[in-house]
Design an enzyme around this catalytic site. Structure first.
Site, PDB file in Angstrom:
ATOM      1  N   THR A  99       0.760  -1.043  -0.201  1.00 11.22           N
ATOM      2  CA  THR A  99       0.011  -0.105  -0.042  1.00 11.22           C
ATOM      3  C   THR A  99       0.829   1.213  -0.008  1.00 11.22           C
ATOM      4  OG1 THR A  99      -1.601   1.323   1.467  1.00 11.22           O
ATOM      5  CG2 THR A  99      -0.205  -0.167   2.369  1.00 11.22           C
ATOM      6  N   ASP A 100       0.267   2.234  -0.513  1.00 13.18           N
ATOM      7  CA  ASP A 100       0.984   3.797  -0.497  1.00 13.18           C
ATOM      8  C   ASP A 100       1.140   4.204   0.979  1.00 13.18           C
ATOM      9  OD1 ASP A 100      -1.749   4.031   0.127  1.00 13.18           O
ATOM     10  OD2 ASP A 100      -1.639   5.890  -1.594  1.00 13.18           O
ATOM     11  N   GLU A 101       0.312   3.685   1.799  1.00 13.25           N
ATOM     12  CA  GLU A 101       0.526   3.971   3.223  1.00 13.25           C
ATOM     13  C   GLU A 101       1.937   3.795   3.973  1.00 13.25           C
ATOM     14  OE1 GLU A 101      -2.825   3.365   5.858  1.00 13.25           O
ATOM     15  OE2 GLU A 101      -4.413   3.697   4.044  1.00 13.25           O
TER      16      GLU A 101
HETATM   17  P1  NAD Z   1     -10.250  -6.682   2.425  1.00 19.56           P
HETATM   18  O1  NAD Z   1     -10.092  -6.460   3.884  1.00 19.56           O
HETATM   19  O2  NAD Z   1     -11.646  -6.470   1.701  1.00 19.56           O
HETATM   20  O3  NAD Z   1     -10.053  -8.432   2.389  1.00 19.56           O
HETATM   21  C1  NAD Z   1      -8.838  -9.157   3.090  1.00 19.56           C
HETATM   22  C2  NAD Z   1      -9.338 -10.361   2.495  1.00 19.56           C
HETATM   23  O4  NAD Z   1      -8.043 -11.361   3.637  1.00 19.56           O
HETATM   24  C3  NAD Z   1     -10.456 -11.089   3.444  1.00 19.56           C
HETATM   25  O5  NAD Z   1     -11.156 -11.939   2.376  1.00 19.56           O
HETATM   26  C4  NAD Z   1     -10.128 -11.968   4.658  1.00 19.56           C
HETATM   27  O6  NAD Z   1     -11.065 -12.804   5.007  1.00 19.56           O
HETATM   28  C5  NAD Z   1      -8.690 -12.344   4.259  1.00 19.56           C
HETATM   29  N1  NAD Z   1      -7.726 -12.634   5.392  1.00 19.56           N
HETATM   30  C6  NAD Z   1      -7.607 -11.684   6.433  1.00 19.56           C
HETATM   31  N2  NAD Z   1      -6.660 -12.288   7.487  1.00 19.56           N
HETATM   32  C7  NAD Z   1      -6.521 -13.601   6.975  1.00 19.56           C
HETATM   33  C8  NAD Z   1      -5.688 -14.769   7.282  1.00 19.56           C
HETATM   34  N3  NAD Z   1      -4.830 -14.576   8.460  1.00 19.56           N
HETATM   35  N4  NAD Z   1      -5.687 -15.999   6.329  1.00 19.56           N
HETATM   36  C9  NAD Z   1      -6.061 -15.791   5.458  1.00 19.56           C
HETATM   37  N5  NAD Z   1      -7.073 -14.813   4.824  1.00 19.56           N
HETATM   38  C10 NAD Z   1      -7.168 -13.815   5.455  1.00 19.56           C
HETATM   39  O7  NAD Z   1      -8.883  -6.281   1.731  1.00 19.56           O
HETATM   40  P2  NAD Z   1      -8.747  -5.420   0.757  1.00 19.56           P
HETATM   41  O8  NAD Z   1      -9.110  -4.073   0.679  1.00 19.56           O
HETATM   42  O9  NAD Z   1      -9.320  -6.272  -0.367  1.00 19.56           O
HETATM   43  O10 NAD Z   1      -7.295  -5.462   0.669  1.00 19.56           O
HETATM   44  C11 NAD Z   1      -6.499  -6.525   0.154  1.00 19.56           C
HETATM   45  C12 NAD Z   1      -5.012  -6.236   0.113  1.00 19.56           C
HETATM   46  O11 NAD Z   1      -4.518  -5.084  -0.695  1.00 19.56           O
HETATM   47  C13 NAD Z   1      -4.586  -5.946   1.362  1.00 19.56           C
HETATM   48  O12 NAD Z   1      -3.345  -6.628   1.556  1.00 19.56           O
HETATM   49  C14 NAD Z   1      -4.492  -4.549   1.682  1.00 19.56           C
HETATM   50  O13 NAD Z   1      -3.209  -4.025   2.501  1.00 19.56           O
HETATM   51  C15 NAD Z   1      -4.060  -4.075   0.139  1.00 19.56           C
HETATM   52  N6  NAD Z   1      -4.443  -2.820  -0.214  1.00 19.56           N
HETATM   53  C16 NAD Z   1      -5.599  -2.303   0.066  1.00 19.56           C
HETATM   54  C17 NAD Z   1      -6.207  -1.119  -0.529  1.00 19.56           C
HETATM   55  C18 NAD Z   1      -7.543  -0.689  -0.460  1.00 19.56           C
HETATM   56  O14 NAD Z   1      -7.764   0.396  -1.170  1.00 19.56           O
HETATM   57  N7  NAD Z   1      -8.311  -1.275  -0.104  1.00 19.56           N
HETATM   58  C19 NAD Z   1      -5.111  -0.382  -1.115  1.00 19.56           C
HETATM   59  C20 NAD Z   1      -3.811  -0.810  -1.231  1.00 19.56           C
HETATM   60  C21 NAD Z   1      -3.420  -2.043  -0.991  1.00 19.56           C
HETATM   61  O1  DAU Z   2      -4.116   4.152   0.437  1.00 15.70           O
HETATM   62  C1  DAU Z   2      -4.412   2.682   0.474  1.00 15.70           C
HETATM   63  C2  DAU Z   2      -5.048   2.451   1.511  1.00 15.70           C
HETATM   64  O2  DAU Z   2      -6.342   2.861   1.638  1.00 15.70           O
HETATM   65  C3  DAU Z   2      -5.147   0.845   2.043  1.00 15.70           C
HETATM   66  O3  DAU Z   2      -4.057   0.280   2.180  1.00 15.70           O
HETATM   67  C4  DAU Z   2      -6.101   0.518   3.138  1.00 15.70           C
HETATM   68  O4  DAU Z   2      -6.179  -0.998   3.224  1.00 15.70           O
HETATM   69  C5  DAU Z   2      -7.552   1.037   2.888  1.00 15.70           C
HETATM   70  O5  DAU Z   2      -8.258   0.913   3.975  1.00 15.70           O
HETATM   71  C6  DAU Z   2      -7.374   2.556   2.624  1.00 15.70           C
HETATM   72  O6  DAU Z   2      -6.929   3.370   3.885  1.00 15.70           O
HETATM   73  P1  DAU Z   2      -7.488   4.720   4.265  1.00 15.70           P
HETATM   74  O7  DAU Z   2      -7.499   4.946   5.623  1.00 15.70           O
HETATM   75  O8  DAU Z   2      -7.082   5.957   3.127  1.00 15.70           O
HETATM   76  O9  DAU Z   2      -9.035   4.512   4.153  1.00 15.70           O
HETATM   77  P2  DAU Z   2     -10.597   4.675   4.633  1.00 15.70           P
HETATM   78  O10 DAU Z   2     -11.643   4.075   3.558  1.00 15.70           O
HETATM   79  O11 DAU Z   2     -10.696   4.222   6.089  1.00 15.70           O
HETATM   80  O12 DAU Z   2     -10.357   6.322   4.546  1.00 15.70           O
HETATM   81  C7  DAU Z   2     -10.481   7.111   3.522  1.00 15.70           C
HETATM   82  C8  DAU Z   2     -10.390   8.632   4.067  1.00 15.70           C
HETATM   83  O13 DAU Z   2     -11.734   8.852   4.613  1.00 15.70           O
HETATM   84  C9  DAU Z   2      -9.498   8.820   5.103  1.00 15.70           C
HETATM   85  O14 DAU Z   2      -8.842   9.930   4.941  1.00 15.70           O
HETATM   86  C10 DAU Z   2      -9.961   8.708   6.520  1.00 15.70           C
HETATM   87  C11 DAU Z   2     -11.512   9.274   6.081  1.00 15.70           C
HETATM   88  N1  DAU Z   2     -12.792   8.649   6.466  1.00 15.70           N
HETATM   89  C12 DAU Z   2     -12.815   7.271   6.859  1.00 15.70           C
HETATM   90  C13 DAU Z   2     -13.987   6.742   7.482  1.00 15.70           C
HETATM   91  C14 DAU Z   2     -14.104   5.374   7.553  1.00 15.70           C
HETATM   92  C15 DAU Z   2     -13.867   9.343   7.250  1.00 15.70           C
HETATM   93  O15 DAU Z   2     -13.521  10.687   7.046  1.00 15.70           O
HETATM   94  N2  DAU Z   2     -14.746   9.132   7.728  1.00 15.70           N
HETATM   95  C16 DAU Z   2     -15.041   7.708   8.024  1.00 15.70           C
HETATM   96  O16 DAU Z   2     -16.027   7.205   8.383  1.00 15.70           O
END
Ligand code: NAD
Ligand code: DAU
Length: 344
Positions: free
Chosen positions: A124-126
């Site tokens: 992730t970019d984080e």
């Molecule tokens: P998500 O939370 O929707 O899904 C995570 C999945 O992993 C679920 O199906 C869960 O059951 C499974 N999981 C959790 N713990 C596990 C374990 N111990 N063993 C096996 N499976 C397990 O997450 P997402 O948003 O689809 O993110 C997927 C990946 O992408 C993550 O690694 C996250 O860090 C990364 N990522 C997410 C975002 C985003 O915006 N959502 C952005 C950049 C990177």
């Molecule tokens: O940038 C990549 C990341 O993006 C991933 O690695 C993470 O898995 C994913 O959860 C996401 O992280 P963020 O913290 O950016 O996402 P979130 O959806 O939690 O929040 C997006 C923005 O919105 C952030 O600035 C926090 C804000 N927010 C979030 C929630 C849940 C609110 O203002 N209100 C809310 O209720």
């Protein structure tokens, strides 16, 4: 490509990736290994080609279960499995350290012992921390690691373990670092699906702090296409930042969603801020563009339109995910102590 081992493939991005691979690579089989935590949902896999998709319920921290499911001849492991929600990591970090760090090491070891050709770590970019507001600074692959939440610290640690496996053991690893994904089937604890589903019900949209935090949004299928390209053509040992050059402030996102649904701006509420809240993410995707020729297909407008329509048409999915344990989480996160402070 004939056989992939995908972890976390019942989650939001993992399930989109499984769908993409099965649709675009005829003859490729996918073993989908997922623990089905609160975020995993088999409904996300409805309609996939069951002839080429085998679901195995298992925990990536369970070495024996991973080795039992990971067959010789598997060409790549693609690791999506993670605890992924920042707010949950602030409430309790334990599960993030276990799954995101220890689980990644178990997978790296298993990949080596099964002679898997390539290991793709979805990061992730984080891990690169936060950028200043109103600045021209961007995250590049050379940006230093400055994680600010237990979630991002655990993802940074996982990246280091991938690097170590590459440097020490010669494992072919590649890493992708993406920004905020949006699209169908995202669990409604995350900002965009949360505000879409709240707006559809006429409920308040909680914005942390001043709402002027910036995220770099990418449609989930575009992210998955980039992962596929990195898997097929990425340089061994490299990391690739993936972004669609689409920075938006949270307030702007909320206004766009309300506009699409024809709901009033008065639903926006400013609530207590997230501790350690990263101000701005902005990705420079020049490397993935120039080296691999990747480009996003969706614009923010087309992607948001598709996303809002999907949630509007999939009320049963939304209601199921918002029931049960989600209600308790919502109450803890947004309940009395974080009660609504003001209206915009
Ligand atoms: P998500 O939370 O929707 O899904 C995570 C999945 O992993 C679920 O199906 C869960 O059951 C499974 N999981 C959790 N713990 C596990 C374990 N111990 N063993 C096996 N499976 C397990 O997450 P997402 O948003 O689809 O993110 C997927 C990946 O992408 C993550 O690694 C996250 O860090 C990364 N990522 C997410 C975002 C985003 O915006 N959502 C952005 C950049 C990177
Ligand atoms: O940038 C990549 C990341 O993006 C991933 O690695 C993470 O898995 C994913 O959860 C996401 O992280 P963020 O913290 O950016 O996402 P979130 O959806 O939690 O929040 C997006 C923005 O919105 C952030 O600035 C926090 C804000 N927010 C979030 C929630 C849940 C609110 O203002 N209100 C809310 O209720």
């Amino acid at each position: 490509m004939k056989k992939l081992f995908v972890t976390g493939g019942a989650g939001f991005i993992g399930s989109a990736f499984v769908r993409l691979v099965l649709a675009e690579i005829p003859g490729c089989e996918v073993v989908n290994f997922d623990a089905l935590t609160y975020a995993g949902n088999l409904d996300n896999l409805e309609g996939v080609d069951e002839g080429r998709h085998r679901f195995v319920r298992g925990d990536i921290c369970d070495r024996e279960a991973v080795l039992a499911a990971l067959e010789e001849g598997t060409e790549a492991v693609v690791n999506f499995a993670a605890e992924s929600h920042v707010d949950r990591s602030i409430a309790s970090a334990d599960e993030f350290l276990r799954t995101n760090i220890l689980g990644t090491q178990v997978l790296l070891d298993a990949a080596r012992s099964r002679s898997v050709r390539r290991f793709v770590q979805i990061s992730t970019d984080e891990v690169m921390g936060s950028l200043p507001d109103d600045d021209d600074a961007y995250f590049t692959e050379a940006s230093p690691f400055e994680p600010n939440s237990p979630y991002s610290a655990s993802k940074a640690a996982a990246e280091h373990l991938c690097r170590a496996a590459h440097q020490t053991h010669g494992l072919d690893t590649v890493i992708t670092r993406c920004g905020n994904n949006y699209g169908p089937r995202q669990f409604p604890e995350k900002f965009l699906p949360l505000i879409i589903s709240n707006a559809m019900r006429g409920e308040p949209l909680p914005l942390y702090g001043d709402g002027r935090y910036t995220r770099d949004w990418i449609y989930v299928e575009d992210h998955c296409r980039a992962i596929l390209m990195v898997l097929q053509k990425g340089r061994s040992g490299a990391a690739y930042n993936i972004g669609a050059r689409n920075e938006r402030r949270n307030l702007e996102v909320a206004e766009a969603v309300l506009g699409k649904l024809g709901k009033p701006l008065s639903l926006i509420r400013h609530v207590k801020d997230r501790p350690g809240h990263d101000r701005r993410y902005a990705i420079d995707p020049a490397k993935v563009e120039s080296e691999l020729g990747w480009r996003p297909r969706e614009t923010w407008e087309s992607g948001l339109e598709k996303t809002v329509r999907w949630y509007a048409e999939n009320g049963v999915w939304v209601e199921r995910t918002r029931s049960g344990a989600y209600r308790d989480y919502y109450e803890r996160q947004y309940g009395a102590e974080k009660s609504l402070e003001s209206e915009v």
